[in-house]
Design a protein around this motif. Structure first.
Motif, PDB file in Angstrom:
ATOM      1  N   GLU A   1      -2.133  -3.333 -14.098  1.00 37.02           N
ATOM      2  CA  GLU A   1      -2.652  -2.587 -12.953  1.00 37.02           C
ATOM      3  C   GLU A   1      -3.570  -3.463 -12.105  1.00 37.02           C
ATOM      4  O   GLU A   1      -3.567  -3.375 -10.874  1.00 37.02           O
ATOM      5  CB  GLU A   1      -3.400  -1.333 -13.434  1.00 37.02           C
ATOM      6  CG  GLU A   1      -2.543  -0.326 -14.193  1.00 37.02           C
ATOM      7  CD  GLU A   1      -1.435   0.287 -13.347  1.00 37.02           C
ATOM      8  OE1 GLU A   1      -1.536   0.255 -12.103  1.00 37.02           O
ATOM      9  OE2 GLU A   1      -0.460   0.790 -13.943  1.00 37.02           O
TER      10      GLU A   1
ATOM     11  N   ARG B   1      -3.118  -4.526  -8.095  1.00 39.07           N
ATOM     12  CA  ARG B   1      -4.145  -4.398  -7.053  1.00 39.07           C
ATOM     13  C   ARG B   1      -4.378  -5.736  -6.350  1.00 39.07           C
ATOM     14  O   ARG B   1      -4.579  -5.775  -5.130  1.00 39.07           O
ATOM     15  CB  ARG B   1      -5.453  -3.874  -7.665  1.00 39.07           C
ATOM     16  CG  ARG B   1      -5.387  -2.409  -8.091  1.00 39.07           C
ATOM     17  CD  ARG B   1      -6.773  -1.866  -8.402  1.00 39.07           C
ATOM     18  NE  ARG B   1      -7.356  -2.530  -9.563  1.00 39.07           N
ATOM     19  CZ  ARG B   1      -7.197  -2.132 -10.818  1.00 39.07           C
ATOM     20  NH1 ARG B   1      -6.439  -1.077 -11.078  1.00 39.07           N
ATOM     21  NH2 ARG B   1      -7.780  -2.775 -11.813  1.00 39.07           N
TER      22      ARG B   1
ATOM     23  N   ASP C   1      -1.609  -6.171  -3.866  1.00 41.11           N
ATOM     24  CA  ASP C   1      -1.792  -5.308  -2.697  1.00 41.11           C
ATOM     25  C   ASP C   1      -2.753  -5.919  -1.685  1.00 41.11           C
ATOM     26  O   ASP C   1      -2.617  -5.702  -0.473  1.00 41.11           O
ATOM     27  CB  ASP C   1      -2.312  -3.932  -3.131  1.00 41.11           C
ATOM     28  CG  ASP C   1      -1.202  -3.001  -3.570  1.00 41.11           C
ATOM     29  OD1 ASP C   1      -0.025  -3.286  -3.266  1.00 41.11           O
ATOM     30  OD2 ASP C   1      -1.502  -1.982  -4.217  1.00 41.11           O
ATOM     31  N   ARG C   2      -3.733  -6.679  -2.159  1.00 43.67           N
ATOM     32  CA  ARG C   2      -4.684  -7.297  -1.227  1.00 43.67           C
ATOM     33  C   ARG C   2      -3.997  -8.319  -0.327  1.00 43.67           C
ATOM     34  O   ARG C   2      -4.446  -8.565   0.799  1.00 43.67           O
ATOM     35  CB  ARG C   2      -5.840  -7.937  -2.010  1.00 43.67           C
ATOM     36  CG  ARG C   2      -6.869  -6.922  -2.492  1.00 43.67           C
ATOM     37  CD  ARG C   2      -8.145  -7.613  -2.944  1.00 43.67           C
ATOM     38  NE  ARG C   2      -8.005  -8.168  -4.282  1.00 43.67           N
ATOM     39  CZ  ARG C   2      -8.261  -7.505  -5.405  1.00 43.67           C
ATOM     40  NH1 ARG C   2      -8.655  -6.244  -5.334  1.00 43.67           N
ATOM     41  NH2 ARG C   2      -8.124  -8.075  -6.574  1.00 43.67           N
TER      42      ARG C   2
ATOM     43  N   ARG D   1       1.220  -0.513   0.200  1.00 41.46           N
ATOM     44  CA  ARG D   1       0.521  -0.630  -1.085  1.00 41.46           C
ATOM     45  C   ARG D   1       1.430  -0.136  -2.205  1.00 41.46           C
ATOM     46  O   ARG D   1       2.170   0.824  -2.036  1.00 41.46           O
ATOM     47  CB  ARG D   1      -0.774   0.195  -1.085  1.00 41.46           C
ATOM     48  CG  ARG D   1      -1.797  -0.223  -0.051  1.00 41.46           C
ATOM     49  CD  ARG D   1      -3.035   0.674  -0.112  1.00 41.46           C
ATOM     50  NE  ARG D   1      -4.011   0.309   0.910  1.00 41.46           N
ATOM     51  CZ  ARG D   1      -4.044   0.837   2.128  1.00 41.46           C
ATOM     52  NH1 ARG D   1      -3.147   1.748   2.474  1.00 41.46           N
ATOM     53  NH2 ARG D   1      -4.958   0.449   2.997  1.00 41.46           N
TER      54      ARG D   1
ATOM     55  N   SER E   1      -0.161   0.090  -5.504  1.00 35.43           N
ATOM     56  CA  SER E   1      -1.119   0.776  -6.377  1.00 35.43           C
ATOM     57  C   SER E   1      -1.226   2.244  -5.988  1.00 35.43           C
ATOM     58  O   SER E   1      -1.297   2.573  -4.804  1.00 35.43           O
ATOM     59  CB  SER E   1      -2.503   0.124  -6.268  1.00 35.43           C
ATOM     60  OG  SER E   1      -2.467  -1.214  -6.681  1.00 35.43           O
TER      61      SER E   1
END
Length: 265
Positions: free
Chosen positions: A30, A34, A37-38, A130, A132
Motif C-alpha cells: 500500500e 501511494r 500515485d505521487r 490515483r 490508492s
C-alpha cells in the motif's frame, strides 16, 4: 503445544515468521502504491492540461485532442474538452458515478468509466489519476522491469531507459466505479515510479498494456501510452503537459449546475 511443533520447532518458527510478515508485506504494498500515485498527481487538488494522441498502426499520428482535467480530493474530477470537435463537452466523476454533459442539452447523461474519448483512452483513463483507495495492493515480488513480450510502442517517445528492477504489484478493485477490475503494475525498485501495467476489464480479459514515461526531473509521469490488446494493438498517448495545484468551486462538481452552465472559464 502440539506434538508436531514440539518435535519440529522450525515448523512453528516458520509459521510465526509468516504470520508477522504477512501484514508487513501488505502495508509495504500500500505504501508503494501511494508513492506511485505521487508521480501521477502530487497534490489532492490539481489542474492537469492533457493532450491525447491516437496513432495509426504504422505509428503515424491520426488524431489528437486537448482536455483540462481538474482532479480533486475524494475521487471527484471534472474534465473540460477543449478541442473544436468537442468544444463545450464535459465529463464529471463523483465517486463511482460518471456523467457526460453536452452543450446542446440540459440533461446530464450517465456514462461508464469505459466510455471511449479518443483512440483507446476512456473517460476513466483521463479522469482517474490515483490508484490508492480504488484498489487493494499485493506485493508479488521483484522482477525485471522490461518484458520482451510487451511492445515498446511505435509512437514517438522521449522516455529514458527504464530501471532494471521493479516491484510487481497486483491491484484488485475495491469499488465498482473503476475502469479496470485488476491491474498488474510494475514500479521502479529505487524510486517507486510507475513503469508499466497490464489493465484487465471485468471479464478478466487483458484489455490494454500501459507504458509510463517520467519527466527528465524524475518527479512526475509525463505520459501514459496505452496499447490495445483486444484489437490491432494501436497506441494512444496521454500526455500531461502541465500540472498546478487548483481547487475548483464546489458548484463545478454538481452535474445539474454544469448542465445549466455551458461556459466555466
Amino acid at each position: 503445544m502440539s506434538l508436531v511443533f514440539r518435535k519440529n520447532p522450525a515448523c512453528l518458527l516458520s509459521l510465526v515468521v509468516a504470520a508477522l510478515a504477512g501484514p508487513a508485506l501488505a502495508q509495504d504494498a500500500e505504501a508503494l502504491l501511494r508513492d506511485a500515485d505521487r508521480y501521477r498527481t502530487g497534490s489532492d487538488n490539481l489542474q492537469v492540461d492533457t493532450l491525447v494522441q491516437a496513432y495509426a498502426s504504422d505509428g503515424t499520428l491520426d488524431k489528437e485532442r486537448r482536455y483540462t482535467v481538474f482532479a480533486q480530493a475524494d475521487r471527484r474530477t471534472l474534465v473540460l474538452m477543449q478541442s473544436t470537435a468537442e468544444q463545450g463537452q464535459k465529463v464529471l466523476m463523483l465517486g463511482d458515478d460518471f456523467w457526460l454533459l453536452m452543450p446542446s442539452s440540459q440533461r446530464p447523461l450517465r456514462i461508464t468509466p469505459m466510455q471511449k474519448l479518443l483512440g483507446d483512452a476512456s473517460t476513466g483513463d483521463i479522469a482517474t489519476m490515483r490508484w490508492s483507495g480504488d484498489y487493494s495492493a499485493t506485493l508479488v515480488g521483484v522482477e525485471p522491469c522490461v518484458d520482451a513480450s510487451v511492445p515498446t510502442g511505435t509512437a514517438p517517445s522521449t522516455q529514458h531507459l527504464p530501471p532494471a528492477s521493479c516491484y510487481h504489484l497486483q491491484l484488485q478493485a475495491t469499488r465498482k466505479g473503476v475502469t479496470y477490475q485488476r491491474i498488474e503494475l510494475w514500479l521502479g525498485q529505487q524510486r517507486h515510479e510507475p513503469v508499466r501495467a497490464q489493465l484487465y476489464v471485468q471479464s478478466d480479459k487483458l484489455a490494454k498494456q500501459a507504458l509510463f514515461e517520467v519527466d527528465p526531473s524524475q518527479s512526475s509521469v509525463s505520459a501514459m501510452v496505452l496499447i490495445d490488446q483486444l484489437g490491432k494493438q494501436k497506441q494512444t498517448r496521454i500526455r500531461y503537459l502541465a500540472r498546478k495545484e487548483r481547487t475548483v468551486p464546489v458548484e463545478w462538481l454538481n452535474p445539474m449546475f454544469l448542465a445549466r452552465s455551458p461556459v466555466l472559464e
